[in-house]
Design a protein around this motif. Structure first.
Motif, PDB file in Angstrom:
ATOM      1  N   PHE A   1      32.082  43.573  33.662  1.00 50.13           N
ATOM      2  CA  PHE A   1      33.111  42.677  33.591  1.00 50.13           C
ATOM      3  C   PHE A   1      34.484  43.662  32.953  1.00 50.13           C
ATOM      4  O   PHE A   1      35.633  43.366  33.404  1.00 50.13           O
ATOM      5  CB  PHE A   1      33.024  41.400  32.862  1.00 50.13           C
ATOM      6  N   GLY A   2      34.103  44.075  31.976  1.00 53.44           N
ATOM      7  CA  GLY A   2      35.161  44.733  31.190  1.00 53.44           C
ATOM      8  C   GLY A   2      35.695  45.956  32.032  1.00 53.44           C
ATOM      9  O   GLY A   2      37.047  46.063  31.791  1.00 53.44           O
ATOM     10  N   VAL A   3      35.170  46.559  32.815  1.00 52.76           N
ATOM     11  CA  VAL A   3      35.509  47.677  33.469  1.00 52.76           C
ATOM     12  C   VAL A   3      36.582  47.152  34.527  1.00 52.76           C
ATOM     13  O   VAL A   3      37.718  47.963  34.826  1.00 52.76           O
ATOM     14  CB  VAL A   3      34.444  48.174  34.513  1.00 52.76           C
ATOM     15  N   ILE A   4      36.660  45.895  35.259  1.00 53.42           N
ATOM     16  CA  ILE A   4      37.512  45.457  36.087  1.00 53.42           C
ATOM     17  C   ILE A   4      38.775  44.765  35.309  1.00 53.42           C
ATOM     18  O   ILE A   4      39.847  44.647  35.993  1.00 53.42           O
ATOM     19  CB  ILE A   4      36.921  44.612  37.161  1.00 53.42           C
ATOM     20  N   VAL A   5      38.684  44.402  33.932  1.00 57.31           N
ATOM     21  CA  VAL A   5      39.786  43.795  33.503  1.00 57.31           C
ATOM     22  C   VAL A   5      41.211  44.465  33.496  1.00 57.31           C
ATOM     23  O   VAL A   5      42.104  43.763  33.962  1.00 57.31           O
ATOM     24  CB  VAL A   5      39.409  43.282  31.932  1.00 57.31           C
ATOM     25  N   PRO A   6      41.183  45.764  33.220  1.00 55.98           N
ATOM     26  CA  PRO A   6      42.539  46.423  33.423  1.00 55.98           C
ATOM     27  C   PRO A   6      43.071  46.811  34.827  1.00 55.98           C
ATOM     28  O   PRO A   6      44.128  47.009  34.984  1.00 55.98           O
ATOM     29  CB  PRO A   6      42.270  47.683  32.306  1.00 55.98           C
ATOM     30  N   VAL A   7      41.793  46.556  35.589  1.00 54.82           N
ATOM     31  CA  VAL A   7      42.319  47.077  37.209  1.00 54.82           C
ATOM     32  C   VAL A   7      42.700  45.968  38.029  1.00 54.82           C
ATOM     33  O   VAL A   7      43.451  46.126  38.958  1.00 54.82           O
ATOM     34  CB  VAL A   7      41.098  48.045  37.630  1.00 54.82           C
ATOM     35  N   LEU A   8      42.133  44.696  37.945  1.00 51.96           N
ATOM     36  CA  LEU A   8      42.374  43.815  38.867  1.00 51.96           C
ATOM     37  C   LEU A   8      43.701  43.440  39.112  1.00 51.96           C
ATOM     38  O   LEU A   8      44.022  43.093  40.165  1.00 51.96           O
ATOM     39  CB  LEU A   8      41.536  42.344  38.168  1.00 51.96           C
ATOM     40  N   PRO A   9      44.728  43.270  37.803  1.00 53.37           N
ATOM     41  CA  PRO A   9      45.978  42.923  38.197  1.00 53.37           C
ATOM     42  C   PRO A   9      46.610  43.922  38.865  1.00 53.37           C
ATOM     43  O   PRO A   9      47.522  43.723  39.787  1.00 53.37           O
ATOM     44  CB  PRO A   9      46.753  42.825  36.682  1.00 53.37           C
ATOM     45  N   LEU A  10      46.253  45.260  38.674  1.00 53.30           N
ATOM     46  CA  LEU A  10      47.247  46.387  39.268  1.00 53.30           C
ATOM     47  C   LEU A  10      46.460  46.281  40.925  1.00 53.30           C
ATOM     48  O   LEU A  10      47.275  46.587  41.840  1.00 53.30           O
ATOM     49  CB  LEU A  10      46.630  47.606  38.805  1.00 53.30           C
ATOM     50  N   PHE A  11      45.231  46.098  40.964  1.00 53.11           N
ATOM     51  CA  PHE A  11      44.641  46.036  42.525  1.00 53.11           C
ATOM     52  C   PHE A  11      45.413  44.779  43.365  1.00 53.11           C
ATOM     53  O   PHE A  11      45.881  45.103  44.473  1.00 53.11           O
ATOM     54  CB  PHE A  11      43.191  46.011  42.535  1.00 53.11           C
ATOM     55  N   ALA A  12      45.396  43.738  42.620  1.00 53.15           N
ATOM     56  CA  ALA A  12      45.973  42.710  43.260  1.00 53.15           C
ATOM     57  C   ALA A  12      47.458  42.940  43.711  1.00 53.15           C
ATOM     58  O   ALA A  12      48.125  42.529  44.581  1.00 53.15           O
ATOM     59  CB  ALA A  12      45.924  41.257  42.467  1.00 53.15           C
ATOM     60  N   GLY A  13      48.492  43.734  42.450  1.00 52.49           N
ATOM     61  CA  GLY A  13      49.595  43.962  42.726  1.00 52.49           C
ATOM     62  C   GLY A  13      49.839  45.014  43.875  1.00 52.49           C
ATOM     63  O   GLY A  13      51.115  45.075  44.585  1.00 52.49           O
ATOM     64  N   SER A  14      48.712  45.672  44.453  1.00 48.45           N
ATOM     65  CA  SER A  14      48.976  46.531  45.460  1.00 48.45           C
ATOM     66  C   SER A  14      49.025  45.958  46.828  1.00 48.45           C
ATOM     67  O   SER A  14      49.344  46.705  47.694  1.00 48.45           O
ATOM     68  CB  SER A  14      47.549  47.531  45.416  1.00 48.45           C
ATOM     69  N   PHE A  15      48.629  44.706  46.700  1.00 46.31           N
ATOM     70  CA  PHE A  15      48.848  43.977  48.120  1.00 46.31           C
ATOM     71  C   PHE A  15      50.347  43.308  48.191  1.00 46.31           C
ATOM     72  O   PHE A  15      50.499  42.094  48.808  1.00 46.31           O
ATOM     73  CB  PHE A  15      47.795  42.893  48.187  1.00 46.31           C
ATOM     74  N   ARG A  16      51.359  43.585  47.114  1.00 41.97           N
ATOM     75  CA  ARG A  16      52.701  43.149  46.891  1.00 41.97           C
ATOM     76  C   ARG A  16      52.433  41.867  46.261  1.00 41.97           C
ATOM     77  O   ARG A  16      53.328  40.724  46.888  1.00 41.97           O
ATOM     78  CB  ARG A  16      53.366  43.002  48.389  1.00 41.97           C
TER      79      ARG A  16
END
Length: 406
Positions: free
Chosen positions: A26-41
Motif C-alpha cells: 500500500f505504501g509503495v503506490i501512495v506517491p505514485v497513484l496521483p502521478l499515474f492518474a495525472g498521466s491520463f490528463r
C-alpha cells in the motif's frame, strides 16, 4: 491459547506478517497513484476521486463482508480479499484510460473490505481479553512498518516506470494471500466462527457502552489521522511555514517511527491498566497536539506536536479494537467489526472534505478545531465505558490448540 511465557498465538503472528506485506504494498503506490492518474490528463478533482474511491467502496461493501465470511469462512474470505486487491492492482498498472484505473481501484476497495473484516475478526477471536491490546498493537505494527518503507520503495520503482509500483503491490498481496491461506491456523479460523458457541447478538453489542465508545473513537481517529492530518498538515508546512514538500514527508516519517515504537508498549498499557484510561488519554493527547499544529510557527514545533500526536494515535488505534473484542467476546464478531471498520472509513472520507471546506471559509485553525471537537467527544464517551469483562459463553481453546495447516 497463550503460551506459558505469554507468547503471541500463531494466528496473531501470521496476521502480523500479512499486515507487513499489505502495508508495504500500500505504501509503495501512495506517491505514485496521483502521478499515474495525472498521466491520463486527469484534473485535481479526478485524481482525488481515484485516491478516495478505495476507501469509499470499502465503506459501502463492509456490511456484506460478514455474510461472505459466514458462507465461505474467515480464512477463505481473507484470502479472497487479498487476491482481489492483488488482481485489481495488477490491472491498474496496465490501465489505458482514467476510467479503467478508477474502476479497478474501486474493485480493490471490495477486496480490502473482505480482508479487513476477516482479519480483525480472527485477531479478536484468538486472544483473550487480557491480551487484546498487545495483539492489536502487534498486528498494526506490521502495517506501520510496511507503510513506512513503502513510499521509499515506490519512489525507486517509479524510476523504472509508473506501472512498476502497481505490479509490486500486486506481488506483495499475492504473497500475503498465500500466507493467509496456507499458514493461518485452523483453530484460529474456528475461533472466529464461534467454536460452537453462540455469538453476542448485534442488538446487545450496540447497547454495550464499550462498543459505542469504540465506534466514536474510530470515527474520530479516521477523521483526524487519515483525513485532517493528510489534508491540512502539508498545507501548514508548505503554505504556512513556506517550506518544501520534502519537510512534509520528513514530519510524517518521524511521526510514523514514533507511533510504531509506541504501539507495543501502549498495547501493554491497554491490557494492564485498561481500555478506558487508554482511550481517554489517547483522545486528549491527540486533541492538544493537533490543535497546536496550526499555532506552532516553526517546523521544530510541528515535528514535536506530531510526535506527541503519534503516541495518542497509538492508543486510539489499539484500545478501541480491543474494546470491540471485549463487547463481542471475539465470537462471531464479523458484523460488529464491519460497523467498527465503517466508522473509520466514514471519518477518513468526510474528514478531509469538511476540513477543507472549513479551512477555505474560516481558516486552518477552525478546521483543526473541528477535528479536535470530535476527539473531545470521544474522550467524553469513553468516560462512560464499562469495565473489561468476557461474556460468560466465551469459548476458551486449550493451550497448544494452534496448529498450522488447513
Amino acid at each position: 491459547m497463550i503460551g506459558r511465557r505469554g507468547r503471541m498465538p500463531g494466528g496473531v503472528v501470521v496476521l502480523g506478517v500479512i499486515a507487513l506485506f499489505v502495508g508495504l504494498g500500500f505504501g509503495v503506490i501512495v506517491p505514485v497513484l496521483p502521478l499515474f492518474a495525472g498521466s491520463f490528463r486527469a484534473n485535481d478533482l479526478m485524481i482525488g476521486v481515484v485516491v478516495s474511491a478505495f476507501a469509499a467502496v470499502r465503506l459501502a461493501t463492509s456490511p456484506f463482508s460478514n455474510r461472505v465470511m459466514g458462507r465461505i469462512g474467515a480464512r477463505a474470505t481473507l484470502g479472497a480479499g487479498l487476491l482481489l486487491v492483488s488482481l485489481s492492482s495488477a490491472l491498474m498498472g496496465v490501465a489505458r484510460s482514467y476510467w479503467w484505473l478508477l474502476g479497478w481501484r474501486a474493485v480493490g476497495g471490495v477486496g480490502s473490505a473482505l480482508f479487513t473484516v476477516a482479519a480483525m475478526t480472527v485477531l479478536l477471536a484468538v486472544v483473550p481479553e487480557r491480551m487484546r491490546g498487545r495483539a492489536t498493537g502487534f498486528y498494526q505494527s506490521g502495517f506501520l512498518i510496511g507503510s513506512m518503507a513503502g513510499p521509499a520503495v515506490g519512489g525507486l520503482l517509479a524510476r523504472i516506470s509508473l506501472q512498476a509500483p502497481f505490479e509490486f503491490y500486486a506481488l506483495t498481496l499475492l504473497v500475503a494471500a498465500v500466507l493467509g491461506l496456507s499458514l493461518l491456523p485452523r483453530d484460529a479460523v474456528r475461533a472466529a466462527a464461534g467454536g460452537g458457541a453462540d455469538g453476542v447478538p448485534m442488538r446487545r453489542v450496540l447497547r454495550d457502552s464499550r462498543y459505542r465508545a469504540a465506534l466514536v473513537a474510530n470515527f474520530a481517529q479516521g477523521w483526524n489521522s487519515t483525513g485532517v492530518r493528510n489534508a491540512l498538515i502539508p498545507l501548514v508546512i508548505t503554505a504556512g511555514l513556506g517550506l518544501s514538500a520534502t519537510w512534509t514527508g520528513t514530519v510524517f516519517a518521524v511521526a510514523a517511527v514514533v507511533q510504531t515504537a509506541a504501539i507495543i508498549p501502549v498495547g501493554r498499557f491497554v491490557d494492564t491498566v485498561g481500555r478506558r484510561p487508554a482511550m481517554l488519554a489517547g483522545a486528549l493527547v491527540m486533541a492538544v497536539s493537533h490543535m497546536s499544529v496550526p499555532l506552532s510557527g516553526s517546523i521544530g514545533r510541528v515535528v514535536a506536536a506530531m510526535c506527541v500526536y503519534a503516541v495518542g494515535a497509538a492508543a486510539m488505534s489499539t484500545a478501541p479494537a480491543a474494546s470491540v473484542g471485549d463487547a463481542t467476546g471475539g465470537v462471531e464478531g464479523g458484523s460488529a467489526v464491519a460497523v467498527f471498520s465503517m466508522c473509520n472509513d466514514a471519518g477518513a472520507i468526510i474528514g478531509p472534505l469538511a476540513a477543507g471546506a472549513v479551512s477555505d471559509a474560516l481558516g486552518r485553525a477552525p478546521a483543526f478545531a473541528l477535528g479536535v471537537a470530535l476527539l473531545l467527544a470521544s474522550a467524553l464517551v469513553s468516560t462512560r465505558m464499562g469495565p473489561m469483562r468476557e461474556p460468560a459463553h466465551r469459548p476458551v481453546p486449550r493451550h497448544g490448540d494452534y496448529r498450522h495447516g488447513d
